[in-house]
Design a protein around this motif. Structure first.
Motif: not given
Length: 398
Positions: A191-202, A242-246, A255-258, A261-267
């Protein structure tokens, strides 16, 4: 009698699942944690791995650091980057061929839910060379240990890095279904938040709503444990916070890391407590129209929750209290509707549509049939629905 059969099946499976050998992946987490993975792989004596991803991830250069780390650790790798959204049996067979040609001993899944599902499919085929993917459809049909699987999510949504599920599409029949087995839980998740930084908003919004769907469907179902309830609550809180901030500020690593972590917990929660009709309906939209899974879930979630009616009021009211959107004088029904409206508001604020374009009336009967086969009797939903109910829901979103 049909409802009694479904509930009996679910009760037996819930009791039996308490005796199953559940495990959670080893977590490498935090900024830059992907750099720790080559050593982790090397320590397991693995000399060659198959790296499963897609063209989009490969073109962004996100894997460059990992590939350099693997080379420095003396680990050979082959890259399969042809995974499509809603990965197909053909994807799995192509990747499997590459795995064998390169004498691989482990698999790295790098990307969103699609590469992870594809990688799990490859693992299932390595474990069962004489079984096809359709023969492993459903519950506990893989059974044999898969090669070491390392999951690196670049979205915060599917939770596949923690789950028993690989969702596969048969492109010949447009059928999309899960292969569920405990052996498919990845051995290591990064779970490395730097890998999600480039995700498009949608993508940030729809994958985040996918995670919310996992948490909510797990929470309102009838196969919860104390652990899955707590994990669902943690995920719901983190997503609402966190979702709207991300979505609005993709460079916010907290926000990205949170969200990761949420996706992991839900998984972890839904892999033990299961999902519901949102997923069963969404899978068919992916199979027939290639609708992205997160988008399908986001659109369907408020409709299905509302359709459950009184059977879901209590757990939905608890969710509303959890995120602080209720008054003490509100009834359970009012609180439940507050929570459903809060989900609609999240969708609106992140420009997620209220409908799915392109649903054809002629396809609805077969989609309903397949959704029902997936959901009943397995999914421990608040209220058991029938064909007419599911057809109504498809028409509501079309």
């Amino acid at each position: 009698m049909y409802n009694v059969y479904c509930r009996t099946y679910q009760t037996i499976f819930k009791v039996a699942s308490g005796f199953l050998p559940w495990r959670e992946p080893k977590l490498l987490e935090g900024e830059g944690s992907i750099g720790k993975l080559p050593q982790e792989i090397s320590q397991r004596g693995i000399k060659s791995v198959l790296l499963v991803t897609d063209k989009g991830i490969a073109s962004l250069g996100l894997m460059n650091g990992l590939c350099a780390g693997l080379e420095n650790a003396g680990i050979q790798y082959a890259i399969y980057d042809k995974t499509v959204p809603n990965p197909t049996i053909d994807n799995i067979e192509e990747a499997l061929k590459l795995y064998k040609e390169n004498n691989c001993q482990g698999i790295i899944a790098f990307g969103g839910g699609s590469p992870m599902d594809c990688a799990k499919g490859v693992g299932a085929r390595v474990a069962n060379p004489h079984k096809t993917i359709p023969q492993m459809k459903g519950l506990l049909k893989v059974r044999k240990k898969i090669p070491p699987l390392f999951a690196i999510p670049t979205t915060a949504g599917t939770g596949s890095e923690a789950t028993v599920a690989a969702v596969i599409t048969n492109s010949a029949t447009h059928e999309k279904y899960p292969v569920n087995d405990l052996v498919l839980i990845p051995h290591v998740a990064v779970l490395d938040p730097t890998l999600t930084v480039g995700l498009p908003p949608h993508i940030t919004s729809t994958t985040g709503m996918d995670a919310l769907t996992h948490a909510v469907e797990a929470y309102i179902g009838r196969s919860n444990t104390n652990q899955t309830r707590e994990l669902s609550r943690k995920a719901i809180m983190l997503i609402f916070e966190n979702i709207e901030e991300a979505y609005a500020n993709g460079t916010n690593l907290t926000a990205r890391y949170n969200m990761q972590k949420a996706a992991y917990y839900a998984g972890v929660a839904f892999t033990r407590a299961y999902v519901g009709y949102v997923h069963a309906l969404a899978h068919q939209l992916g199979g027939f129209y290639n609708t992205p899974h997160g988008l399908a879930n986001a659109v369907l979630l408020p409709y299905v929750l509302e359709y459950y009616g009184e059977s879901a009021y209590k757990p939905l009211a608890e969710c509303a209290d959890l995120v602080g959107i209720t008054n003490s004088s509100d009834t359970l029904e009012e609180k439940a509707h507050c929570f459903i409206e809060a989900i609609r508001k999240l969708n609106r604020n992140m420009n997620i549509p209220e409908k799915i374009d392109g649903i054809q009336e002629k396809d609805i009967p077969l989609m309903v049939e397949r959704a029902l086969q997936e959901a009943n009797p397995t999914y421990p939903v608040p209220r058991i629905l029938n064909k007419e109910d599911l057809a109504k829901l498809y028409r509501m979103i079309s």
